[in-house]
Design an enzyme around this catalytic site. Sequence first.
Site, PDB file in Angstrom:
ATOM      1  N   GLY A  31       8.926  45.597  15.260  1.00  0.00           N
ATOM      2  CA  GLY A  31       7.766  44.700  15.309  1.00  0.00           C
ATOM      3  C   GLY A  31       7.413  44.234  16.707  1.00  0.00           C
ATOM      4  N   ASN A  32       6.198  43.767  16.864  1.00  0.00           N
ATOM      5  CA  ASN A  32       5.770  43.190  18.146  1.00  0.00           C
ATOM      6  C   ASN A  32       4.549  42.301  17.929  1.00  0.00           C
ATOM      7  OD1 ASN A  32       4.058  45.788  18.097  1.00  0.00           O
ATOM      8  ND2 ASN A  32       6.100  46.538  18.597  1.00  0.00           N
ATOM      9  N   SER A  77       7.323  48.271  23.181  1.00  0.00           N
ATOM     10  CA  SER A  77       7.033  49.712  23.244  1.00  0.00           C
ATOM     11  C   SER A  77       5.689  50.047  22.582  1.00  0.00           C
ATOM     12  CB  SER A  77       8.159  50.495  22.566  1.00  0.00           C
ATOM     13  OG  SER A  77       8.347  50.003  21.265  1.00  0.00           O
ATOM     14  N   GLU A  78       5.154  49.146  21.749  1.00  0.00           N
ATOM     15  CA  GLU A  78       3.857  49.405  21.099  1.00  0.00           C
ATOM     16  C   GLU A  78       2.705  48.707  21.821  1.00  0.00           C
ATOM     17  OE1 GLU A  78       3.596  51.706  19.277  1.00  0.00           O
ATOM     18  OE2 GLU A  78       5.190  51.849  17.793  1.00  0.00           O
ATOM     19  N   HIS A  99       6.959  45.836   9.915  1.00  0.00           N
ATOM     20  CA  HIS A  99       7.268  46.874   8.927  1.00  0.00           C
ATOM     21  C   HIS A  99       7.585  46.215   7.583  1.00  0.00           C
ATOM     22  CE1 HIS A  99       8.978  49.511  12.496  1.00  0.00           C
ATOM     23  NE2 HIS A  99       7.702  49.205  12.651  1.00  0.00           N
TER      24      HIS A  99
END
Length: 278
Positions: A31-32, A77-78, A99
């Site tokens: 997640g982010n 990373s996203e 998610h």
Amino acid sequence: MSSRLEEKLRADIVEIGRRLYARGFCASNDGNISIRFSDSRVLTTPKSVSKGFMTPDMMVVVDLDGKKISGDREASSELLMHLEVYRQRPDIVAVVHAHPPIATGFAVAGIPLDRAVLAEVLTTLGSIPIAEYATPSTKELPEAVRKYIKAHDGMLLANHGALTVGSDLFGAYYKMETIEHFAKISLVARLLGRENLIAREEVLRLQELRGSYGIKAPAPICLDETAADANCQVVQAPESTGSRLVADVINPPRPDEEIRLTYRELSALLEDAIRSLR
Ligand SMILES: [Zn+2]
């Protein structure tokens, strides 16, 4: 030195991370979260940290091209996916990616959450499509998201998770809650063997309520599947002659369609038929 506003936003991101983790929307470091807090600055969660155990000092400030401005850690990373949302939607200030397991199950099964089932989902998110599968953290993912982000505030990511956006951090987070809640209810209804759907006329009435509730949807609801590529939220709703709820007749079996029965069901049918011959 960060501003007072930035301090508050850092604390809000920590709180939302805790909620995502506590509700089981993220495992491990998944997640982010990000927020655009000026014309040229984005505050984002760091890479490789559990969202349930973050502290305000862990956040990273980047510009709209993703270049790091400050922070001891590396950005999520996203981040590319978040920046693409900001590029496509000037009205959006915050992005949440997680998610959540039931919604992600629908994303894995390739089943979009686009049926007219719950009034509050129709008035807020409209429909929740599935962005095509893309390798996480690559440039493919922002490209997959681009197709739907102009018309939707929430979407599933095929075989990956879900993405929600909003005009503030908690607004984006609450949409993630709504998607998972909707997925749970849809799953239960389908397990029970029946979904009563809201008829087209009622869907259009609910859409009109958006204005009186002050809901700013990015696009109108459309009830025509062939308009899927148009800038609208495609909702599956049946025609009805009077009733506002209609049993799930969206995809009635075709006369030539295969129907599978268990051995026990088939035996019962045959026994029944034989009995009626006697
Ligand atoms: Zn992810």
